[in-house]
Design a protein around this motif. Structure first.
Motif, mmCIF file in Angstrom:
data_model
loop_
_atom_site.group_PDB
_atom_site.id
_atom_site.type_symbol
_atom_site.label_atom_id
_atom_site.label_comp_id
_atom_site.label_asym_id
_atom_site.label_seq_id
_atom_site.Cartn_x
_atom_site.Cartn_y
_atom_site.Cartn_z
ATOM 1 N N ALA A 48 -19.113 -22.077 -37.045
ATOM 2 C CA ALA A 48 -20.261 -21.565 -37.804
ATOM 3 C C ALA A 48 -21.364 -21.066 -36.887
ATOM 4 N N GLY A 49 -21.453 -21.617 -35.674
ATOM 5 C CA GLY A 49 -22.541 -21.232 -34.777
ATOM 6 C C GLY A 49 -22.261 -19.998 -33.942
ATOM 7 N N GLN A 50 -21.064 -19.435 -34.068
ATOM 8 C CA GLN A 50 -20.725 -18.288 -33.228
ATOM 9 C C GLN A 50 -20.442 -17.043 -34.047
ATOM 10 N N ARG A 51 -20.355 -15.921 -33.347
ATOM 11 C CA ARG A 51 -20.058 -14.670 -34.047
ATOM 12 C C ARG A 51 -18.570 -14.622 -34.379
ATOM 13 N N ILE A 52 -18.274 -14.587 -35.659
ATOM 14 C CA ILE A 52 -16.883 -14.391 -36.101
ATOM 15 C C ILE A 52 -16.878 -13.102 -36.929
ATOM 16 N N ASP A 53 -16.055 -12.140 -36.528
ATOM 17 C CA ASP A 53 -16.034 -10.852 -37.223
ATOM 18 C C ASP A 53 -14.997 -10.808 -38.336
ATOM 19 N N ALA A 54 -13.980 -11.649 -38.229
ATOM 20 C CA ALA A 54 -12.953 -11.687 -39.276
ATOM 21 C C ALA A 54 -12.207 -13.011 -39.206
ATOM 22 N N VAL A 55 -11.735 -13.440 -40.380
ATOM 23 C CA VAL A 55 -10.793 -14.558 -40.455
ATOM 24 C C VAL A 55 -9.423 -13.947 -40.719
ATOM 25 N N ALA A 56 -8.424 -14.341 -39.927
ATOM 26 C CA ALA A 56 -7.054 -13.899 -40.168
ATOM 27 C C ALA A 56 -6.269 -15.077 -40.716
ATOM 28 N N GLY A 57 -5.785 -14.954 -41.958
ATOM 29 C CA GLY A 57 -5.025 -16.018 -42.606
ATOM 30 C C GLY A 57 -3.544 -15.693 -42.576
#
Ligand code: AMP
Length: 178
Positions: A48-57
């Motif tokens: 949650a504290g970092q930059r995540i541009d996409a979740v790949a499921g």
């Protein structure tokens, strides 16, 4: 809700799909409102504290957890699917199963170069599937921000494998054995 409560909501089915396998059935966790919410939050929390541009499921249970994790992290969702299911141009990655091989695919344009991607699945066993997902995302230009699983089966070595690849890999609960 605590992680112990999440674990209690996972049903174990002995000898499914074949003798000797303890199948960790997360449908009972998904069905429980508080349990599902707690699991989704705990999957997302380390990132949650970092930059995540996409979740790949990863198909199929990785979709069910990955969608709400993406929503929670404020990013979009990338489906990693079994061969032949995605409609646009794809790249594929083969991985070894206990008997034979399988292939997962992703759309070639699902991730832009340099985007940070979090991989989600319900369970990590040998890590073959997750390793293939890491390779796919890397091949289309993504950076692996981490991988988050509901269940780890540590004796099968998947978590160690991912960590040896430099992936920040996490799991909510672990079970001994297969
Ligand atoms: P692996 O590639 O060996 O890490 O296997 C992970 C995939 O197989 C995940 O997508 C799981 O859904 C499924 N899987 C493997 N072992 C089990 C198990 N004991 N219970 C439930 N699902 C499993």
């Amino acid at each position: 809700m605590l992680v112990d409560d999440v674990k209690r909501l996972i049903r174990t089915i002995p000898d499914y799909p074949k003798p000797g396998i303890m199948f960790r059935d997360v449908t009972t966790l998904m069905r429980d409102a508080a349990g599902f919410k707690a699991a989704v939050s705990a999957l997302a929390a380390p990132f949650a504290g970092q930059r995540i541009d996409a979740v790949a499921g990863i198909e199929a249970r990785g979709f069910i957890f990955g969608g709400p994790v993406a929503e929670q992290l404020g990013c979009g969702f990338v489906p990693i699917r079994k061969k032949g299911k995605l409609p646009w141009t794809t790249i594929g990655q083969q991985y070894t199963l206990e008997y034979g091989v399988d292939t997962i695919e992703v759309h070639l344009d699902a991730v832009r170069t340099g985007e940070r991607v979090l991989i989600i699945d319900d369970l990590i066993a040998t890590g073959g599937t997750a390793e293939a997902a890491v390779k796919l995302i890397t091949r289309i230009g993504g950076i692996i921000a981490g991988a988050s699983f509901v269940v780890d089966l540590p004796e099968l070595g998947g978590m160690k494998l991912l960590k040896s690849l430099g992936v920040d890999a996490r799991a909510l609960v672990a079970y001994d054995g297969h």
